[in-house]
Design a protein around this motif. Structure first.
Motif, PDB file in Angstrom:
ATOM      1  N   LEU A   1      11.233 -22.108  58.707  1.00 15.12           N
ATOM      2  CA  LEU A   1      11.213 -22.272  60.168  1.00 15.12           C
ATOM      3  C   LEU A   1       9.786 -22.601  60.600  1.00 15.12           C
ATOM      4  CD1 LEU A   1      12.738 -22.063  62.868  1.00 15.12           C
ATOM      5  CD2 LEU A   1      12.035 -19.645  62.930  1.00 15.12           C
ATOM      6  N   ASN A   2       9.594 -23.750  61.310  1.00 14.76           N
ATOM      7  CA  ASN A   2       8.268 -24.178  61.776  1.00 14.76           C
ATOM      8  C   ASN A   2       8.009 -23.587  63.153  1.00 14.76           C
ATOM      9  OD1 ASN A   2       5.827 -25.484  62.044  1.00 14.76           O
ATOM     10  ND2 ASN A   2       6.754 -27.370  62.857  1.00 14.76           N
ATOM     11  N   VAL A   3       6.970 -22.778  63.213  1.00 16.65           N
ATOM     12  CA  VAL A   3       6.589 -22.164  64.484  1.00 16.65           C
ATOM     13  C   VAL A   3       5.789 -23.181  65.298  1.00 16.65           C
ATOM     14  CG1 VAL A   3       5.312 -20.292  65.574  1.00 16.65           C
ATOM     15  CG2 VAL A   3       6.564 -19.885  63.438  1.00 16.65           C
ATOM     16  N   ASP A   4       6.073 -23.283  66.603  1.00 15.93           N
ATOM     17  CA  ASP A   4       5.341 -24.214  67.488  1.00 15.93           C
ATOM     18  C   ASP A   4       3.959 -23.630  67.766  1.00 15.93           C
ATOM     19  OD1 ASP A   4       4.391 -26.029  69.284  1.00 15.93           O
ATOM     20  OD2 ASP A   4       6.122 -25.938  70.644  1.00 15.93           O
ATOM     21  N   ASP A   5       2.971 -24.212  67.092  1.00 14.33           N
ATOM     22  CA  ASP A   5       1.598 -23.710  67.251  1.00 14.33           C
ATOM     23  C   ASP A   5       0.968 -24.143  68.574  1.00 14.33           C
ATOM     24  OD1 ASP A   5       1.159 -22.473  64.535  1.00 14.33           O
ATOM     25  OD2 ASP A   5       1.683 -24.520  63.931  1.00 14.33           O
ATOM     26  N   CYS A   6       1.662 -24.956  69.345  1.00  6.20           N
ATOM     27  CA  CYS A   6       1.124 -25.414  70.643  1.00  6.20           C
ATOM     28  C   CYS A   6       1.548 -24.505  71.786  1.00  6.20           C
ATOM     29  CB  CYS A   6       1.593 -26.844  70.913  1.00  6.20           C
ATOM     30  SG  CYS A   6       0.784 -28.082  69.860  1.00  6.20           S
ATOM     31  N   LYS A   7       2.211 -23.410  71.476  1.00 10.39           N
ATOM     32  CA  LYS A   7       2.605 -22.466  72.512  1.00 10.39           C
ATOM     33  C   LYS A   7       1.984 -21.111  72.213  1.00 10.39           C
ATOM     34  CE  LYS A   7       6.993 -24.691  73.744  1.00 10.39           C
ATOM     35  NZ  LYS A   7       8.452 -24.522  73.875  1.00 10.39           N
ATOM     36  N   PRO A   8       1.094 -20.650  73.086  1.00 11.20           N
ATOM     37  CA  PRO A   8       0.544 -21.389  74.249  1.00 11.20           C
ATOM     38  C   PRO A   8      -0.423 -22.481  73.811  1.00 11.20           C
ATOM     39  CG  PRO A   8      -0.604 -19.322  73.986  1.00 11.20           C
ATOM     40  CD  PRO A   8       0.487 -19.320  72.941  1.00 11.20           C
ATOM     41  N   ASN A   9      -0.726 -23.405  74.732  1.00  8.54           N
ATOM     42  CA  ASN A   9      -1.572 -24.563  74.422  1.00  8.54           C
ATOM     43  C   ASN A   9      -2.998 -24.101  74.118  1.00  8.54           C
ATOM     44  OD1 ASN A   9      -2.823 -27.014  74.188  1.00  8.54           O
ATOM     45  ND2 ASN A   9      -2.420 -27.696  76.288  1.00  8.54           N
ATOM     46  N   PRO A  10      -3.460 -24.310  72.898  1.00 10.00           N
ATOM     47  CA  PRO A  10      -4.818 -23.878  72.550  1.00 10.00           C
ATOM     48  C   PRO A  10      -5.896 -24.891  72.979  1.00 10.00           C
ATOM     49  CG  PRO A  10      -3.763 -24.819  70.633  1.00 10.00           C
ATOM     50  CD  PRO A  10      -2.745 -24.882  71.735  1.00 10.00           C
ATOM     51  N   CYS A  11      -5.472 -26.084  73.358  1.00 15.26           N
ATOM     52  CA  CYS A  11      -6.453 -27.138  73.696  1.00 15.26           C
ATOM     53  C   CYS A  11      -7.026 -26.888  75.091  1.00 15.26           C
ATOM     54  CB  CYS A  11      -5.791 -28.508  73.634  1.00 15.26           C
ATOM     55  SG  CYS A  11      -5.016 -28.878  72.041  1.00 15.26           S
ATOM     56  N   GLN A  12      -8.344 -26.930  75.176  1.00 16.36           N
ATOM     57  CA  GLN A  12      -9.033 -26.665  76.440  1.00 16.36           C
ATOM     58  C   GLN A  12      -9.301 -27.968  77.201  1.00 16.36           C
ATOM     59  OE1 GLN A  12     -12.532 -24.222  75.793  1.00 16.36           O
ATOM     60  NE2 GLN A  12     -11.487 -22.938  74.256  1.00 16.36           N
ATOM     61  N   ASN A  13      -9.739 -27.783  78.441  1.00 14.53           N
ATOM     62  CA  ASN A  13     -10.187 -28.903  79.285  1.00 14.53           C
ATOM     63  C   ASN A  13      -9.138 -30.009  79.414  1.00 14.53           C
ATOM     64  OD1 ASN A  13     -12.885 -27.923  79.915  1.00 14.53           O
ATOM     65  ND2 ASN A  13     -13.390 -28.330  77.756  1.00 14.53           N
ATOM     66  N   GLY A  14      -7.849 -29.600  79.444  1.00 16.97           N
ATOM     67  CA  GLY A  14      -6.790 -30.582  79.659  1.00 16.97           C
ATOM     68  C   GLY A  14      -6.384 -31.344  78.422  1.00 16.97           C
ATOM     69  N   GLY A  15      -6.797 -30.869  77.236  1.00 20.91           N
ATOM     70  CA  GLY A  15      -6.415 -31.549  76.010  1.00 20.91           C
ATOM     71  C   GLY A  15      -4.919 -31.416  75.735  1.00 20.91           C
ATOM     72  N   THR A  16      -4.350 -32.401  75.039  1.00 24.50           N
ATOM     73  CA  THR A  16      -2.927 -32.404  74.698  1.00 24.50           C
ATOM     74  C   THR A  16      -2.742 -31.900  73.271  1.00 24.50           C
ATOM     75  OG1 THR A  16      -2.534 -34.279  76.170  1.00 24.50           O
ATOM     76  CG2 THR A  16      -0.863 -33.828  74.490  1.00 24.50           C
ATOM     77  N   CYS A  17      -1.843 -30.925  73.102  1.00 24.74           N
ATOM     78  CA  CYS A  17      -1.627 -30.307  71.790  1.00 24.74           C
ATOM     79  C   CYS A  17      -0.475 -31.000  71.055  1.00 24.74           C
ATOM     80  CB  CYS A  17      -1.324 -28.827  71.975  1.00 24.74           C
ATOM     81  SG  CYS A  17      -1.112 -27.938  70.410  1.00 24.74           S
ATOM     82  N   HIS A  18      -0.682 -31.266  69.761  1.00 19.36           N
ATOM     83  CA  HIS A  18       0.346 -31.843  68.891  1.00 19.36           C
ATOM     84  C   HIS A  18       0.641 -30.819  67.783  1.00 19.36           C
ATOM     85  CE1 HIS A  18      -0.303 -35.755  70.835  1.00 19.36           C
ATOM     86  NE2 HIS A  18      -1.622 -35.524  70.692  1.00 19.36           N
ATOM     87  N   ASP A  19       1.898 -30.356  67.731  1.00 16.76           N
ATOM     88  CA  ASP A  19       2.283 -29.338  66.748  1.00 16.76           C
ATOM     89  C   ASP A  19       2.404 -29.958  65.362  1.00 16.76           C
ATOM     90  OD1 ASP A  19       3.122 -26.791  65.823  1.00 16.76           O
ATOM     91  OD2 ASP A  19       5.192 -27.547  65.858  1.00 16.76           O
ATOM     92  N   LEU A  20       1.838 -29.287  64.389  1.00 13.98           N
ATOM     93  CA  LEU A  20       1.942 -29.684  62.988  1.00 13.98           C
ATOM     94  C   LEU A  20       2.571 -28.533  62.209  1.00 13.98           C
ATOM     95  CD1 LEU A  20      -1.641 -31.236  62.603  1.00 13.98           C
ATOM     96  CD2 LEU A  20       0.498 -32.447  63.152  1.00 13.98           C
ATOM     97  N   VAL A  21       2.706 -28.724  60.927  1.00 11.68           N
ATOM     98  CA  VAL A  21       3.253 -27.647  60.101  1.00 11.68           C
ATOM     99  C   VAL A  21       2.167 -26.600  59.898  1.00 11.68           C
ATOM    100  CG1 VAL A  21       4.261 -27.028  57.864  1.00 11.68           C
ATOM    101  CG2 VAL A  21       4.861 -29.196  58.943  1.00 11.68           C
ATOM    102  N   ASP A  22       2.421 -25.454  60.480  1.00 12.30           N
ATOM    103  CA  ASP A  22       1.476 -24.338  60.412  1.00 12.30           C
ATOM    104  C   ASP A  22       0.079 -24.742  60.901  1.00 12.30           C
ATOM    105  OD1 ASP A  22       0.891 -21.676  59.963  1.00 12.30           O
ATOM    106  OD2 ASP A  22       0.191 -22.035  57.900  1.00 12.30           O
ATOM    107  N   ASN A  23       0.058 -25.654  61.880  1.00 10.04           N
ATOM    108  CA  ASN A  23      -1.233 -26.105  62.422  1.00 10.04           C
ATOM    109  C   ASN A  23      -0.972 -26.887  63.713  1.00 10.04           C
ATOM    110  OD1 ASN A  23      -3.956 -26.534  62.660  1.00 10.04           O
ATOM    111  ND2 ASN A  23      -4.204 -27.633  60.716  1.00 10.04           N
TER     112      ASN A  23
END
Length: 237
Positions: A1-23
């Motif tokens: 099961l791949n956990v969505d690493d973009c929740k919550p969004n770790p990117c600051q200053n309005g950056g867009t998060c792209h979920d990867l496998v364990d990253n």
């Protein structure tokens, strides 16, 4: 099961998060750097704001706080204070725009911030010797008492009464005030008191042994024996 690493969004200053496998990976907006876009590039480079405006850094840009009298995104616009027609009184010649200010150029005879006041040229009592002052368009006029004249009645019309001109000079009242001496040839000075010409330089004495004496506006020849006349040119047998 791949956990969505973009929740919550770790990117600051309005950056867009792209979920990867364990990253995850951040796409950073312009003006930011770093793994999570945590570095905000300072966009307040020298000269960013004109006319001494204060630069405030933003994410991917900047904002200028302008001094009074200036407008525009970079404080590049100088507000024309003359557009509100502050110099509208009849005494105004024109309006000059300044930095956060204006200046009214006044017509002759007017003064004040907005040229609203007429100048009282008689306030300093310029007329002398009992002269009566009248304010005119761009100055004053003095009506002088008998015996006085000049712009401010400063001259007496009787300056020739003391017979100041010497050596035959002729005295006359000067239009500029006071008196003027018309001097005879050979004299000069305010009162014709200076001998300006050596009449002996022209060798007026005709006899070679005669002695010439310079005088004020004249000369005298001392003739040798048996010679007479103004110039020793007469032989007396």
């Amino acid at each position: 099961l791949n956990v969505d690493d973009c929740k919550p969004n770790p990117c600051q200053n309005g950056g867009t998060c792209h979920d990867l496998v364990d990253n995850f990976q951040c796409s950073c907006p312009p003006g930011t750097l770093g793994y999570i876009c945590e570095i905000n590039i300072d966009d307040c480079r020298p000269g960013a704001c004109h006319n001494n405006g204060t630069c405030i850094d933003k994410v991917g840009g900047f904002e200028c706080k302008c001094l009074p009298g200036f407008v525009g995104p970079r404080c590049e616009g100088d507000i024309n204070e003359c557009l509100s027609n502050p110099c509208s009184t009849p005494g105004t010649l024109d309006c000059v725009q300044l930095v956060n200010d204006y200046h009214c150029n006044c017509k002759a005879g007017f003064m004040g911030r907005h040229c609203e006041s007429k100048v009282n040229f008689c306030a300093t009592s310029p007329c002398q010797n009992g002269g009566i002052c009248t304010t005119i368009h761009a100055g004053h006029r003095c009506t002088c008492q008998d015996g006085f004249y000049g712009t401010n009645c400063e001259f007496s019309g009787y300056d020739c009464d003391s017979d100041p001109c010497q050596n035959g000079g002729i005295c006359s009242i000067s239009e500029e005030g006071g008196y003027h001496c018309d001097c005879l040839v050979g004299t000069t000075g305010t009162n014709c008191e200076i001998d300006s010409l050596n009449e002996c330089n022209s060798n007026p004495c005709k006899h070679p042994e005669a002695i010439c004496q310079d005088k004020l506006g004249d000369y005298a020849c001392f003739c040798p024996s048996k010679h007479t006349g103004k110039n020793c040119d007469i032989y007396d047998r």
